[in-house]
Motif scaffolding. Sequence first.
Motif, PDB file in Angstrom:
ATOM      1  N   GLU A  35      -7.830   1.943  11.099  1.00 16.44           N
ATOM      2  CA  GLU A  35      -7.745   2.241   9.665  1.00 16.44           C
ATOM      3  C   GLU A  35      -8.321   3.616   9.338  1.00 16.44           C
ATOM      4  N   GLU A  36      -9.369   4.028  10.063  1.00 15.94           N
ATOM      5  CA  GLU A  36      -9.944   5.355   9.837  1.00 15.94           C
ATOM      6  C   GLU A  36      -8.941   6.458  10.152  1.00 15.94           C
ATOM      7  N   LEU A  37      -8.076   6.240  11.135  1.00 17.18           N
ATOM      8  CA  LEU A  37      -7.058   7.244  11.459  1.00 17.18           C
ATOM      9  C   LEU A  37      -6.118   7.437  10.267  1.00 17.18           C
ATOM     10  N   SER A  38      -5.775   6.339   9.589  1.00 15.89           N
ATOM     11  CA  SER A  38      -4.907   6.433   8.408  1.00 15.89           C
ATOM     12  C   SER A  38      -5.585   7.215   7.285  1.00 15.89           C
ATOM     13  N   GLN A  39      -6.884   7.068   7.170  1.00 19.84           N
ATOM     14  CA  GLN A  39      -7.622   7.740   6.098  1.00 19.84           C
ATOM     15  C   GLN A  39      -7.891   9.206   6.414  1.00 19.84           C
ATOM     16  N   TRP A  97      -0.378  10.212   9.671  1.00 22.22           N
ATOM     17  CA  TRP A  97      -0.613   9.166  10.667  1.00 22.22           C
ATOM     18  C   TRP A  97       0.143   7.890  10.317  1.00 22.22           C
ATOM     19  N   ASP A  98       0.184   7.537   9.026  1.00 26.37           N
ATOM     20  CA  ASP A  98       0.843   6.288   8.644  1.00 26.37           C
ATOM     21  C   ASP A  98       2.316   6.285   9.043  1.00 26.37           C
ATOM     22  N   ALA A  99       2.995   7.424   8.900  1.00 24.53           N
ATOM     23  CA  ALA A  99       4.418   7.501   9.290  1.00 24.53           C
ATOM     24  C   ALA A  99       4.562   7.292  10.797  1.00 24.53           C
ATOM     25  N   ILE A 100       3.689   7.920  11.583  1.00 24.24           N
ATOM     26  CA  ILE A 100       3.711   7.769  13.047  1.00 24.24           C
ATOM     27  C   ILE A 100       3.382   6.326  13.415  1.00 24.24           C
TER      28      ILE A 100
END
Length: 188
Positions: free
Chosen positions: A111-115, A120-123
């Motif tokens: 979840e931290e990667l998304s933030q 990142w969310d598209a990948i």
Amino acid sequence: MNQLTEYILQFGNLNPQQIELITSKATEIELRKDAYFSEAGYIPKQVGFVVEGVMRGCYYNNKGEEITRCFISENSLVVDYINFDLNASSSEYLQACTDCKLIVFSKQAWEELSQTIVGWDAIKNKMVQLCMYQKSRKGPVISQDATTRYLEFIENYPALTNRIPLTYIASYLGVTQQSLSRIRKNIR
């Protein structure tokens, strides 16, 4: 980590700092053959990437029989993503068919990667879609005869036939191990 980086970069572009952040959030683990990555009745806590080995998704039917639903091998994500995302209990098991090396992300790290990483969310969504497709595809069609199902298995998973126990293949095909041995003998 290079395998993971190459895998992720198939789905979008990232700069070196973003890649470094992603790999810093990951941990390498080893799972022995027959160990579980996630279990029915528990909330999946991590997303894995198979570096080496073969995993399987399985469940128990209402007769208590173990059914193998899918196989997950190298360069693939392994996760019960719907339950992971919803923080809900799983109804299936993800188990190592062979000794496995995985790169894993905890829920918090994922979840931290998304933030933190723009895009990142598209990948992530593309990777998850592929993961879910791989888990749902290529199931044997029970209306076919067992030999046809086995031949399709060999076609769909050519590298797995000599790597995983025959009991798992038989379970996947919906036949007994004795039937599978007979089929294999007749094909040779």
